[in-house]
Design an enzyme around this catalytic site. Structure first.
Site, PDB file in Angstrom:
ATOM      1  N   ASP A 174       0.841  -1.179   0.000  1.00  0.00           N
ATOM      2  CA  ASP A 174       0.000   0.000   0.000  1.00  0.00           C
ATOM      3  C   ASP A 174       0.890   1.247   0.000  1.00  0.00           C
ATOM      4  O   ASP A 174       1.879   1.306   0.732  1.00  0.00           O
ATOM      5  CB  ASP A 174      -0.866  -0.034   1.258  1.00  0.00           C
ATOM      6  CG  ASP A 174      -1.892   1.062   1.289  1.00  0.00           C
ATOM      7  OD1 ASP A 174      -2.794   1.036   0.439  1.00  0.00           O
ATOM      8  OD2 ASP A 174      -1.788   1.955   2.159  1.00  0.00           O
TER       9      ASP A 174
ATOM     10  N   GLU B 100       1.455   0.263  -4.911  1.00  0.00           N
ATOM     11  CA  GLU B 100       0.977   1.548  -5.407  1.00  0.00           C
ATOM     12  C   GLU B 100       2.190   2.479  -5.488  1.00  0.00           C
ATOM     13  O   GLU B 100       2.745   2.856  -4.453  1.00  0.00           O
ATOM     14  CB  GLU B 100      -0.041   2.145  -4.443  1.00  0.00           C
ATOM     15  CG  GLU B 100      -1.341   1.376  -4.351  1.00  0.00           C
ATOM     16  CD  GLU B 100      -2.346   2.098  -3.443  1.00  0.00           C
ATOM     17  OE1 GLU B 100      -3.480   2.319  -3.884  1.00  0.00           O
ATOM     18  OE2 GLU B 100      -2.006   2.430  -2.297  1.00  0.00           O
TER      19      GLU B 100
END
Ligand code: CA
Length: 676
Positions: A355, A384
């Site tokens: 993340d 990400e």
């Protein structure tokens, strides 16, 4: 992940700044932490062995530390308090209970710093915890292994472009009454075979096999903060991007959160069931921030050290959740590396999705991938490649999408293709290439070549990143939607309002065909294959099950869509041409046809040539028409098998044959042809 605030535009917009711009240096406040002694032994916090139960806490600036021992995971006073002894060389403190293996007991640490005792904490290395994760548990891990665990292996992955990812939340998948699953919202849901929707169609793990994905990517499954595990009937839902204990599973996904072994054993049973079905398990990991600031376990063991700050001492907040961690510091970098290694070893996890990965530095991410590769070369790491706010870490060091080529064996999400296919994520009404908006052809092409250098792709015309940032297609994860933002169904309903649902289903098929035929690794959001919606809620991180749970009756309702998606996975698996492994191969074997986007917008046509990547097919022709009207293309004369046409697909090319020539492509549809 995004929640708590509305840093919506920042989420991807911050990426647009070219790499290499001057940026803030490490803050002066943070410089003090560089000199801390570090400790890299594998006995941090708790070791139980033949000589007894041993504790070792890393807390370099504490003036005293102690261990509180409890009979219970939640209530009562400590039955014993152990004062710890300092080892200044390593910054650690130790205590032991010789001759006793304290299985069944619980403990917390407490440190004294700045003249006061801080709150109790289970530490940062609790591998088993009591209900709500406030106390660490001492358990015998050998007793948490399901039968056959020693022989358990995930699927072997030769190239990461062979992986097909299915992103799911435990509750979404099984909570709805129509799932037919007994262990609703639990790890065990995915161990149940033979479960059916009311219409008699497979759900759960059987559904995943039918769909043909290779890996499930489970939303955060470490112990998170938001759901009260002691009150499960309250029916709480959360995505789980609020980490509490990074090295223990979440209690609300177990059948008994008060039994510290249950969550561990049941998560392993889920992994084993998926592995037995040939499916890998990827964990969403959120080392980039902690749920709390001052009372996080990091802060209560080594105040200041694990988080970044601005010069004035405030927490910096690149996560948009109140703080960010400091991967550039040795003890934090070691922590991330050792934590993922632990999940790979103890739980046989097959991949990690980071993340807000750009909060971490590229050096640490490279260590993560290299260390995991030693455990299992099939482990896939991706993340990400952006932050949700500014960070004291200089841009050059961030694990940004644009820096992916500074990393090895790590992939990033292509928000380029995501937004180009279906329209921008910040504007619900905005359409994309697959829903009739012109001008996005070049950005889709960037996605098709997995952001690698290609002689026919002009990156300057791309909507997002302006250069071929990926050195290899194995650095790119392509997708049309995920848990964040409007799911595909809701996006189509909002952006195509006024059009019949039939058109939205056509656009869904087209959009997903683009993802599944593109180079790179395809990724899909659970339930998209049966047109699941979230009733228009874009940030459903704590919305009730009525918004988030997948209604499995949709499978009968949208059977045609499901069959099409299953056809896409079969096509991709059967044809390595869609899964090339080098940028050089793509540049050589993928050739775009000349189309004037001014005259024929929303039309892309390309060929995969000369048995690309060892494919049985000599040539594959792929044509996308994202316009709301039919368009024609000239297909070279030849004996073509029809693989996909007008919303139908047959991976073996048995929809019919054509001799080529002028062919009409219906609105919002793909044409795929093949020559043997
Ligand atoms: Ca929890």
């Amino acid at each position: 992940m995004k929640f708590k605030n509305t840093l919506y535009t920042l989420m991807t917009a911050t990426l647009l700044a070219p790499v290499g711009l001057p940026a803030a240096a490490q803050s002066t406040f943070d410089e003090q932490f560089v000199s801390y002694p570090t400790y890299s032994g594998d006995d941090l916090e708790l070791t139980v062995n033949g000589s007894g139960t041993h504790f070792r806490l890393w807390s370099p600036k504490a003036t005293a530390t102690r261990v509180n021992l409890y009979e219970n995971g939640r209530t009562g006073k400590p039955y014993q308090v152990l004062n710890m002894t300092s080892d200044p060389e390593t910054g650690t403190w130790t205590a032991s209970v010789p001759g006793q293996q304290l299985y069944g007991k619980f403990y917390t640490f407490q440190i004294q710093q700045g003249g006061r005792w801080l709150d109790e904490t289970p530490g940062v290395w609790a591998k088993a915890v009591g209900v709500n994760g406030a106390r660490a548990a001492i358990i015998d891990f050998a007793k948490t292994n399901p039968a056959g665990w020693d022989a358990d292996r995930g699927p072997k992955v030769d190239n990461f472009s062979d992986v097909i990812i299915y992103e799911m939340h435990h509750r979404d998948m099984s909570e709805h009454p129509s799932s037919g699953i007994a262990n609703k919202g639990k790890f065990l849901a995915l161990t149940e075979h033979g479960t059916l929707s009311p219409e008699g169609l497979a759900t759960g793990i059987d559904h995943l096999k039918e769909l043909g994905i290779t890996h499930v990517h489970i939303l955060p499954s470490y112990d998170y903060n938001s759901v009260d595990e002691s009150n499960l009937p309250a029916n709480q839902y959360n995505w789980g991007y609020d980490p509490l204990n990074y090295n223990a599973p979440e209690g609300s996904y177990s059948t008994n959160p008060s039994d510290p072994t249950a969550r561990i054993r049941e998560m392993k049973e889920m992994v084993k069931a998926l592995h037995d079905a040939g499916i890998g398990v990827i964990m969403d990991v959120v080392y980039n921030h902690t749920a709390d600031n001052d009372v996080s376990n990091f802060e209560l063991t080594a105040p200041g050290y694990y988080h970044r700050h601005w010069d004035d001492g405030r927490y910096s907040d690149a996560s948009g959740c109140g703080n960010e961690t400091a991967s550039e510091r040795q003890q934090m970098a070691d922590y991330i590396v050792n934590s993922v290694k632990y999940w790979a070893d103890e739980y046989h996890i097959d991949g990690f999705r980071f993340d807000l990965m750009a909060i971490h530095d590229t050096e640490t991410m490279n260590r993560v991938a290299a260390e995991l590769k030693k455990i299992n070369p099939s482990i896939f790491v991706y993340g990400e490649g952006w932050t949700a706010g500014d960070s004291p870490l200089v841009k050059e060091r961030r694990a940004l999408k644009e820096n992916v080529s500074k990393m090895k064996d790590i992939a990033v999400f292509s928000d380029d293709i995501r937004d180009a296919i279906k329209g921008h994520y910040t504007d619900a009404a905005d359409r994309g290439f697959a829903t009739g908006k012109p001008g996005l052809e070049e950005t889709v092409k960037i996605g098709i070549v997995a952001a690698t250098k290609h002689p026919q792709v002009n990156y300057k015309l791309g909507n997002n990143s302006k250069f071929p940032y990926a050195e290899s297609p194995e650095m790119i994860v392509n997708y049309i939607s995920c848990h964040d933002d409007l799911c595909l169904t809701d996006k189509l309903r909002k952006s195509m309002a006024g059009e019949p649902e039939e058109n939205m289903l056509s656009a869904a098929k087209l959009g997903q065909t683009i993802v599944f035929t593109s180079q790179g690794t395809p990724f899909m959001f659970a339930g998209e294959e049966i047109f699941r919606d979230k009733k228009g809620v874009h940030n459903s991180y704590k919305s009730p099950d009525s918004i988030n749970a997948i209604d499995w009756s949709n499978k009968a309702r949208y059977k045609d869509l499901f069959d099409y998606y299953a056809g896409l996975t079969r096509l991709r698996k059967a044809h390595p041409a869609f899964r090339m492994t080098t940028a050089k191969d793509i540049a050589k074997h993928l050739k775009f046809d000349k189309i004037d986007s001014k005259k024929q917008p929303n039309l892309i046509s390309y060929s995969l040539l000369d048995h690309a990547n060892g494919d049985a097919w000599k040539e594959i022709k792929v044509v996308f028409n994202g316009a709301s009207k039919a368009q024609t293309v000239n297909i070279p004369k030849g004996n073509w098998l029809i693989v996909a046409q007008d919303g139908r697909i047959d991976p073996e090319g048995k929809l019919g044959t054509t001799a080529g020539g002028r062919m009409e492509i219906p609105p919002y549809s793909a044409l795929i042809l093949a020559q043997e």
